[in-house]
Design an enzyme around this catalytic site. Structure first.
Site, PDB file in Angstrom:
ATOM      1  N   ASP A 136       0.857  -1.188   0.000  1.00 58.43           N
ATOM      2  CA  ASP A 136       0.000   0.000   0.000  1.00 58.43           C
ATOM      3  C   ASP A 136       0.895   1.241   0.000  1.00 58.43           C
ATOM      4  OD1 ASP A 136       0.919   0.305   2.700  1.00 58.43           O
ATOM      5  OD2 ASP A 136      -0.722  -1.002   3.353  1.00 58.43           O
TER       6      ASP A 136
ATOM      7  N   ASP B 134       9.588   4.275  12.958  1.00 58.56           N
ATOM      8  CA  ASP B 134      10.246   3.185  13.668  1.00 58.56           C
ATOM      9  C   ASP B 134      11.649   2.864  13.139  1.00 58.56           C
ATOM     10  OD1 ASP B 134       9.051   2.159  11.369  1.00 58.56           O
ATOM     11  OD2 ASP B 134       7.840   0.654  12.399  1.00 58.56           O
TER      12      ASP B 134
ATOM     13  N   ASP C 263       1.633   5.017   1.631  1.00 58.41           N
ATOM     14  CA  ASP C 263       1.387   5.985   2.695  1.00 58.41           C
ATOM     15  C   ASP C 263       1.986   7.322   2.284  1.00 58.41           C
ATOM     16  OD1 ASP C 263       0.364   3.977   4.642  1.00 58.41           O
ATOM     17  OD2 ASP C 263       2.400   3.205   4.440  1.00 58.41           O
TER      18      ASP C 263
HETATM   19  P1  ATP Z   1       3.765  -2.433   5.096  1.00 62.40           P
HETATM   20  O1  ATP Z   1       2.673  -1.465   4.729  1.00 62.40           O
HETATM   21  O2  ATP Z   1       4.454  -3.049   3.963  1.00 62.40           O
HETATM   22  O3  ATP Z   1       3.348  -3.372   6.125  1.00 62.40           O
HETATM   23  P2  ATP Z   1       4.942  -0.072   6.198  1.00 62.40           P
HETATM   24  O4  ATP Z   1       6.353   0.235   6.600  1.00 62.40           O
HETATM   25  O5  ATP Z   1       4.359   0.793   5.149  1.00 62.40           O
HETATM   26  O6  ATP Z   1       4.932  -1.581   5.802  1.00 62.40           O
HETATM   27  P3  ATP Z   1       2.716   0.693   7.820  1.00 62.40           P
HETATM   28  O7  ATP Z   1       2.138  -0.013   8.969  1.00 62.40           O
HETATM   29  O8  ATP Z   1       1.925   0.860   6.591  1.00 62.40           O
HETATM   30  O9  ATP Z   1       4.090  -0.037   7.503  1.00 62.40           O
HETATM   31  O10 ATP Z   1       3.182   2.110   8.354  1.00 62.40           O
HETATM   32  C1  ATP Z   1       3.626   3.139   7.489  1.00 62.40           C
HETATM   33  C2  ATP Z   1       4.810   3.873   8.100  1.00 62.40           C
HETATM   34  O11 ATP Z   1       4.401   4.486   9.333  1.00 62.40           O
HETATM   35  C3  ATP Z   1       5.963   2.974   8.494  1.00 62.40           C
HETATM   36  O12 ATP Z   1       6.821   2.756   7.403  1.00 62.40           O
HETATM   37  C4  ATP Z   1       6.639   3.795   9.570  1.00 62.40           C
HETATM   38  O13 ATP Z   1       7.400   4.832   9.011  1.00 62.40           O
HETATM   39  C5  ATP Z   1       5.441   4.412  10.280  1.00 62.40           C
HETATM   40  N1  ATP Z   1       5.000   3.587  11.417  1.00 62.40           N
HETATM   41  C6  ATP Z   1       4.030   2.651  11.402  1.00 62.40           C
HETATM   42  N2  ATP Z   1       3.870   2.090  12.606  1.00 62.40           N
HETATM   43  C7  ATP Z   1       4.755   2.680  13.417  1.00 62.40           C
HETATM   44  C8  ATP Z   1       5.078   2.547  14.795  1.00 62.40           C
HETATM   45  N3  ATP Z   1       4.451   1.664  15.572  1.00 62.40           N
HETATM   46  N4  ATP Z   1       6.058   3.351  15.288  1.00 62.40           N
HETATM   47  C9  ATP Z   1       6.687   4.239  14.506  1.00 62.40           C
HETATM   48  N5  ATP Z   1       6.434   4.402  13.211  1.00 62.40           N
HETATM   49  C10 ATP Z   1       5.483   3.650  12.659  1.00 62.40           C
HETATM   50 MG    MG Z   2       2.343   0.726   4.478  1.00 66.10          MG
END
Ligand code: ATP
Ligand code: MG
Length: 459
Positions: free
Chosen positions: A84, A168, A86
């Site tokens: 996805d 994170d 963001d």
């Molecule tokens: P994927 O969508 O592939 O699972 P993602 O890295 O995009 O991985 P998401 O859960 O969509 O993960 O979150 C988007 C972004 O928001 C992350 O890449 C990170 O930068 C931030 N993020 C998400 N959760 C946290 C958290 N618990 N603490 C700090 N930053 C976070």
């Molecule tokens: Mg994501």
């Protein structure tokens, strides 16, 4: 939103470092903004979905800063397909909402905006600053931590730098700018990406205490990307794993699904066990395994799930939970029979107990717990096939899942091979073949016991 928080970046970094425990003794990275021009990275616009591009362009045209961030940038840089997209912006959630008719304000842990394009949802978040203790002028109420260091509220807007450093992992703090096609790196994420390392930004222990789910995220990304967890990021996990018991069960349920539906379930399972993280998610399962219950069924189920995902098929949460809790159910079921309960009531009692305990760790929405129970109950029905029973079982709405579960049990070596094949053949043959299979079954069966009452038709 105007960027009110514009103290120099260096000053800001200094402030973070002073807040980190152990600064001075431990060597922390210094964070420096780096811009990687288009000819030095492989993020091409064609890898970004049309809806994501639309949102970026509209925000930019309306005078806001907007960047692709997180998994979207990370996965493209790795040559993969993001799950996805963001977007991070300096527009407030309300301003974003006003710009897109197809958007809704969501307020779980913090306010974000979902811009909806059919089945694709673009998540837009406003730059946030929470990597440091509250600024002098920030409202105390907006950034609070509990006695364990858990971040309770997370609603302070900030600059892009602050937004980067409250994320994170370094590889998740990369931004792509669609105006000049640069990738912006505040925390050394490009370097870590090259070295395939997961590194938390800031002091790992502090960051895990703020949000223990980050430990699960470390494992999820390590499993999915095949990255190493950098030693400093890895070190506190085993000890801090129990902090996950402070996380609301509904959030942990979501995390469990993400952990096991990325296509690397078995690797993820091994990592969870290695880092003591399975216990806060499935306490009864871990207890059963510690008492010698085998986990072969779990492994087999996860292998199957991984294979399904690789083929683009979906996985159902109730099947996953049925497998993850199976060792606990087996132990409890046996325990009750040893105490003199007949098979059937022992099973029902065990089901109730295992689910009752599990929902204190992760919730299981009713739409999943119902089918999960049915999969388990059907395991008792599938061996009994005589008369109309096979047909009745087959017309049960959960037959397919229960049959799949039976096959998994067989390949896990939990039951004698044969029954699964019988059901495979029974479904494949025509009516006459089915009659023949049933009469062969009766011929080969030991003398029928007298049935006390008709089995209830549950379908
Ligand atoms: P994927 O969508 O592939 O699972 P993602 O890295 O995009 O991985 P998401 O859960 O969509 O993960 O979150 C988007 C972004 O928001 C992350 O890449 C990170 O930068 C931030 N993020 C998400 N959760 C946290 C958290 N618990 N603490 C700090 N930053 C976070
Ligand atoms: Mg994501």
């Amino acid at each position: 939103m105007p960027n009110s928080n514009t103290s120099p970046f260096e000053k800001f970094v200094e402030k973070i470092q002073s807040f980190m425990p152990g600064t001075g003794r431990k060597k922390h990275r210094t964070y420096q903004r780096r811009e990687i021009p288009r000819d030095q990275h492989n993020v091409s616009r064609s890898a970004i979905s049309e809806p994501a591009k639309k949102v970026l362009h509209r925000l930019n045209k309306s005078g806001y800063e907007a960047y692709l961030v997180g998994g979207g940038v990370r996965d493209i840089l790795l040559g993969g397909q993001p799950k996805d997209f963001d977007i991070a912006t300096n527009a407030t959630p309300e301003e974003v909402h006003d710009l897109f008719r197809n958007s809704r304000l969501i307020g779980r842990r913090f306010r974000i905006v979902h811009v909806v394009f059919g089945r694709e949802i673009i998540e837009v978040t406003t730059f946030r600053g929470n990597a440091v203790e509250a600024d002098d002028d920030a409202d105390d109420d907006d950034r609070r931590t509990s006695e364990h260091g858990l971040l309770l509220r997370d609603n302070v807007y900030g600059s892009q730098e602050e937004d980067a450093l409250r994320r994170d992992f370094t590889v998740n703090a990369l931004y792509y700018c669609i105006r000049d096609f640069t990738v912006i790196d505040f925390a050394g994420g490009v370097e870590d990406l090259k070295n395939r390392q997961l590194r938390l930004i800031g002091d790992p222990e502090t960051r895990y205490r703020e949000d223990p789910v980050r430990m699960l995220r470390a494992i999820r990304f390590a499993g999915k990307l095949g990255f190493d967890i950098e030693p400093g990021t890895e070190e506190p996990i085993r000890e801090l794993a129990p902090l996950l018991t402070h996380i609301p069960p509904a959030r942990l349920f979501d995390e469990v699904l993400k952990l096991f539906s990325a296509g690397y379930g078995e690797a993820t399972y091994d990592l969870l066990r290695k880092y003591n993280l399975l216990a806060p998610l499935f306490p009864e399962t871990v207890r059963a395994l510690d008492n010698g219950e085998p986990d072969e069924l779990i492994r087999q189920a996860l292998r199957n799930t991984d294979a399904r995902i690789a083929k683009g098929k979906s996985v159902t949460p109730y099947f996953l939970f049925a497998a993850m809790l199976w060792p606990a159910l087996q132990a409890e079921w046996r325990h009750r029979q040893d105490n003199g309960d007949p098979v059937q009531p022992a099973l029902h009692g065990a089901i109730a107990k295992v689910i009752g305990r599990q929902v204190q760790a992760t919730s299981i929405p009713k739409r999943f717990s119902g089918p999960m129970k049915e999969i388990w109950e059907m395991q008792m029905r599938l061996p009994r096939r005589q008369g109309k029973r096979a047909f009745m079982a087959m017309s049960h709405p959960r037959f397919r899942a229960a049959y799949d579960f039976l096959l998994v049990r067989e390949s896990a070596g939990e039951i004698e091979p044969g029954l699964g094949q019988w059901w495979t053949d029974f479904q494949a043959t025509d009516e006459r073949g089915q009659e023949r299979m049933l009469s062969e079954l009766s011929a080969g069966a030991p003398k029928k016991r007298k049935r006390k009452r008709k089995p209830a038709n549950r379908s």
